[in-house]
Design a protein around this motif. Structure first.
Motif, PDB file in Angstrom:
ATOM      1  N   HIS A   7       0.852  -1.187   0.000  1.00  0.00           N
ATOM      2  CA  HIS A   7       0.000   0.000   0.000  1.00  0.00           C
ATOM      3  C   HIS A   7       0.893   1.243   0.000  1.00  0.00           C
ATOM      4  O   HIS A   7       1.781   1.369   0.846  1.00  0.00           O
ATOM      5  CB  HIS A   7      -0.905   0.002   1.237  1.00  0.00           C
ATOM      6  CG  HIS A   7      -1.781  -1.213   1.328  1.00  0.00           C
ATOM      7  ND1 HIS A   7      -3.146  -1.163   1.178  1.00  0.00           N
ATOM      8  CD2 HIS A   7      -1.474  -2.520   1.538  1.00  0.00           C
ATOM      9  CE1 HIS A   7      -3.650  -2.381   1.293  1.00  0.00           C
ATOM     10  NE2 HIS A   7      -2.644  -3.226   1.516  1.00  0.00           N
ATOM     11  N   ILE A   8       0.650   2.132  -0.939  1.00  0.00           N
ATOM     12  CA  ILE A   8       1.463   3.345  -1.071  1.00  0.00           C
ATOM     13  C   ILE A   8       0.694   4.514  -0.471  1.00  0.00           C
ATOM     14  O   ILE A   8      -0.499   4.714  -0.759  1.00  0.00           O
ATOM     15  CB  ILE A   8       1.804   3.634  -2.553  1.00  0.00           C
ATOM     16  CG1 ILE A   8       2.675   2.504  -3.121  1.00  0.00           C
ATOM     17  CG2 ILE A   8       2.544   4.965  -2.681  1.00  0.00           C
ATOM     18  CD1 ILE A   8       1.917   1.338  -3.692  1.00  0.00           C
ATOM     19  N   PHE A   9       1.367   5.289   0.378  1.00  0.00           N
ATOM     20  CA  PHE A   9       0.777   6.439   1.061  1.00  0.00           C
ATOM     21  C   PHE A   9       1.574   7.691   0.714  1.00  0.00           C
ATOM     22  O   PHE A   9       2.801   7.626   0.555  1.00  0.00           O
ATOM     23  CB  PHE A   9       0.813   6.260   2.584  1.00  0.00           C
ATOM     24  CG  PHE A   9      -0.070   5.166   3.107  1.00  0.00           C
ATOM     25  CD1 PHE A   9      -1.275   5.465   3.720  1.00  0.00           C
ATOM     26  CD2 PHE A   9       0.309   3.828   3.006  1.00  0.00           C
ATOM     27  CE1 PHE A   9      -2.093   4.455   4.214  1.00  0.00           C
ATOM     28  CE2 PHE A   9      -0.499   2.819   3.492  1.00  0.00           C
ATOM     29  CZ  PHE A   9      -1.708   3.129   4.101  1.00  0.00           C
ATOM     30  N   THR A  10       0.888   8.827   0.634  1.00  0.00           N
ATOM     31  CA  THR A  10       1.570  10.115   0.523  1.00  0.00           C
ATOM     32  C   THR A  10       0.953  11.077   1.535  1.00  0.00           C
ATOM     33  O   THR A  10      -0.104  10.806   2.116  1.00  0.00           O
ATOM     34  CB  THR A  10       1.443  10.730  -0.882  1.00  0.00           C
ATOM     35  OG1 THR A  10       0.061  10.985  -1.161  1.00  0.00           O
ATOM     36  CG2 THR A  10       2.021   9.817  -1.928  1.00  0.00           C
ATOM     37  N   GLN A  11       1.617  12.208   1.717  1.00  0.00           N
ATOM     38  CA  GLN A  11       1.124  13.223   2.659  1.00  0.00           C
ATOM     39  C   GLN A  11       0.351  14.285   1.894  1.00  0.00           C
ATOM     40  O   GLN A  11       0.856  14.881   0.937  1.00  0.00           O
ATOM     41  CB  GLN A  11       2.284  13.866   3.412  1.00  0.00           C
ATOM     42  CG  GLN A  11       1.822  14.666   4.620  1.00  0.00           C
ATOM     43  CD  GLN A  11       2.964  14.938   5.582  1.00  0.00           C
ATOM     44  OE1 GLN A  11       4.123  14.961   5.191  1.00  0.00           O
ATOM     45  NE2 GLN A  11       2.652  15.131   6.842  1.00  0.00           N
ATOM     46  N   TYR A  12      -0.908  14.496   2.318  1.00  0.00           N
ATOM     47  CA  TYR A  12      -1.773  15.456   1.651  1.00  0.00           C
ATOM     48  C   TYR A  12      -2.517  16.260   2.702  1.00  0.00           C
ATOM     49  O   TYR A  12      -3.189  15.693   3.572  1.00  0.00           O
ATOM     50  CB  TYR A  12      -2.755  14.735   0.730  1.00  0.00           C
ATOM     51  CG  TYR A  12      -3.711  15.650  -0.001  1.00  0.00           C
ATOM     52  CD1 TYR A  12      -3.266  16.428  -1.077  1.00  0.00           C
ATOM     53  CD2 TYR A  12      -5.036  15.754   0.387  1.00  0.00           C
ATOM     54  CE1 TYR A  12      -4.129  17.274  -1.746  1.00  0.00           C
ATOM     55  CE2 TYR A  12      -5.916  16.601  -0.282  1.00  0.00           C
ATOM     56  CZ  TYR A  12      -5.455  17.360  -1.346  1.00  0.00           C
ATOM     57  OH  TYR A  12      -6.318  18.209  -2.003  1.00  0.00           O
ATOM     58  N   PRO A  18      -3.717   7.008   1.787  1.00  0.00           N
ATOM     59  CA  PRO A  18      -3.428   5.927   0.829  1.00  0.00           C
ATOM     60  C   PRO A  18      -3.771   6.364  -0.590  1.00  0.00           C
ATOM     61  O   PRO A  18      -4.816   6.974  -0.834  1.00  0.00           O
ATOM     62  CB  PRO A  18      -4.334   4.783   1.297  1.00  0.00           C
ATOM     63  CG  PRO A  18      -5.439   5.448   2.055  1.00  0.00           C
ATOM     64  CD  PRO A  18      -4.840   6.671   2.686  1.00  0.00           C
ATOM     65  N   VAL A  19      -2.894   6.050  -1.541  1.00  0.00           N
ATOM     66  CA  VAL A  19      -3.116   6.477  -2.932  1.00  0.00           C
ATOM     67  C   VAL A  19      -3.069   5.322  -3.933  1.00  0.00           C
ATOM     68  O   VAL A  19      -3.692   5.403  -4.991  1.00  0.00           O
ATOM     69  CB  VAL A  19      -2.097   7.565  -3.352  1.00  0.00           C
ATOM     70  CG1 VAL A  19      -2.405   8.880  -2.664  1.00  0.00           C
ATOM     71  CG2 VAL A  19      -0.659   7.130  -3.073  1.00  0.00           C
ATOM     72  N   ALA A  32       5.623   4.571  -6.172  1.00  0.00           N
ATOM     73  CA  ALA A  32       6.128   5.533  -5.192  1.00  0.00           C
ATOM     74  C   ALA A  32       7.048   6.557  -5.848  1.00  0.00           C
ATOM     75  O   ALA A  32       7.049   7.738  -5.479  1.00  0.00           O
ATOM     76  CB  ALA A  32       6.866   4.796  -4.079  1.00  0.00           C
ATOM     77  N   GLN A  33       7.826   6.126  -6.824  1.00  0.00           N
ATOM     78  CA  GLN A  33       8.780   7.029  -7.467  1.00  0.00           C
ATOM     79  C   GLN A  33       8.088   8.202  -8.164  1.00  0.00           C
ATOM     80  O   GLN A  33       8.663   9.265  -8.333  1.00  0.00           O
ATOM     81  CB  GLN A  33       9.640   6.257  -8.465  1.00  0.00           C
ATOM     82  CG  GLN A  33      10.654   5.321  -7.826  1.00  0.00           C
ATOM     83  CD  GLN A  33      11.660   6.047  -6.929  1.00  0.00           C
ATOM     84  OE1 GLN A  33      11.981   7.202  -7.147  1.00  0.00           O
ATOM     85  NE2 GLN A  33      12.142   5.340  -5.912  1.00  0.00           N
ATOM     86  N   ARG A  34       6.839   8.044  -8.561  1.00  0.00           N
ATOM     87  CA  ARG A  34       6.101   9.153  -9.170  1.00  0.00           C
ATOM     88  C   ARG A  34       5.993  10.327  -8.200  1.00  0.00           C
ATOM     89  O   ARG A  34       6.056  11.498  -8.601  1.00  0.00           O
ATOM     90  CB  ARG A  34       4.688   8.708  -9.549  1.00  0.00           C
ATOM     91  CG  ARG A  34       4.616   7.568 -10.560  1.00  0.00           C
ATOM     92  CD  ARG A  34       3.162   7.228 -10.825  1.00  0.00           C
ATOM     93  NE  ARG A  34       3.016   6.045 -11.653  1.00  0.00           N
ATOM     94  CZ  ARG A  34       1.835   5.523 -11.982  1.00  0.00           C
ATOM     95  NH1 ARG A  34       0.717   6.108 -11.558  1.00  0.00           N
ATOM     96  NH2 ARG A  34       1.768   4.447 -12.741  1.00  0.00           N
TER      97      ARG A  34
END
Length: 292
Positions: A7-12, A18-19, A32-34
């Motif tokens: 599961h890939i997460f980013t900060q928003y 989760p994205v 994730a590299q995006r």
């Protein structure tokens, strides 16, 4: 359908969200590299990591993968808010001074609330809630948390007398996601009061106080559950209560809740220590502001 392993997460907007999901490690890294390329903080969570294995990874400035140190654990997996359905059967509702009353604990769903309320409470309650929500964005300090189990966060307490809705209290409860803590040795639990409203003909009967007691009882049940699960892991639980008063009556309710919240924490810690749990007392953090 089975969820993917990674599961890939980013900060928003200050929260970790989760994205994407991926079945394979190389797919997760590519996704994730995006975000890394855009200088956006990013994490990968391995949902199938075995107990004791690192299960959360982040990235350094050069895009290299780095373990956060968080490890898979049965105790941590059990840390969650008490499901709303279970709250309804937990004997948390205090005695009311008015006979023939029913108190319901429900998810706070604005559409269903409007459809089921009388005109008086729809107008009064919605205006109250909207004003409180707008004002609270700048007036109440918000902790920098990723809030876990969003579907269970928002609660409406409704009091019915002989089938008619006579009082409502709404609040949110937030539990920090242990995978992404602001501080590795702490977890935050917060109660954020939105509104308490009692129909004019039923004021002075202690209904607002009873609803406040029920909110604190729910907070105690959540907190006790979290304390028990993390006590052996060296993690401290930090309790918050936040609210914004927009009337004198609201300020009185905030005072009642603040005091009751602190007393609840004192009693709960004493009880857990007596049972042999390794918990450490920390004074609850109270953030109450007023518009007048």
């Amino acid at each position: 359908m089975k969820a993917s392993r990674y599961h890939i997460f980013t900060q928003y907007n200050g929260e970790i969200t989760p994205v994407h999901e991926a079945d394979a490690w190389h797919e997760a890294l590519a996704l994730a590299q995006r975000y890394i390329a855009k200088d956006t903080p990013c994490w990968v969570f391995d949902s199938e990591a075995t107990d004791g294995q690192v299960d959360v990874f982040t990235f350094d400035a050069a895009g290299g993968i780095q373990p956060t140190g968080h490890c898979a654990s049965p105790a941590l997996r059990a840390v969650q808010l008490t499901p709303i359905a279970r709250l309804s059967f937990a004997a948390l509702v205090p005695s009311l001074s008015l006979d023939n009353c029913t108190v319901l604990i429900e998810p706070l769903l604005p559409a269903s609330l409007h459809a089921s309320t009388d005109e008086w409470i729809e107008e009064e309650f919605v205006a109250f809630s909207a004003l409180a929500q707008t004002a609270s964005e700048g007036a109440v300090l918000q902790p920098p948390l990723h809030r876990h189990m969003a579907d269970e966060n928002d609660i409406a307490l409704k009091v019915y007398h002989q089938g008619a809705l006579i009082a409502v209290a709404t609040f949110s409860r937030y539990l920090e996601d242990h995978r992404f803590p602001a501080k590795s040795s702490e977890l935050y639990y917060e109660i954020a009061l939105h509104s308490v409203y009692v129909k004019a003909d039923y004021r002075g009967l202690g209904l607002a106080t009873a609803l406040s007691t029920l909110i604190v009882n729910i907070a105690r049940k959540d907190s006790e559950q979290v304390y028990r699960h993390v006590s052996a892991l060296g993690i401290n639980v930090k309790l918050w209560f936040s609210a914004l008063a927009i009337t004198e009556g609201g300020e009185a309710i905030c005072d009642v809740l603040s005091e009751a919240f602190v007393e609840m924490a004192d009693d709960l810690i004493d009880e857990l220590l007596d049972e042999g749990y390794a918990v450490r007392y920390q004074e609850p953090m109270i953030f109450v502001d007023s518009l007048f």
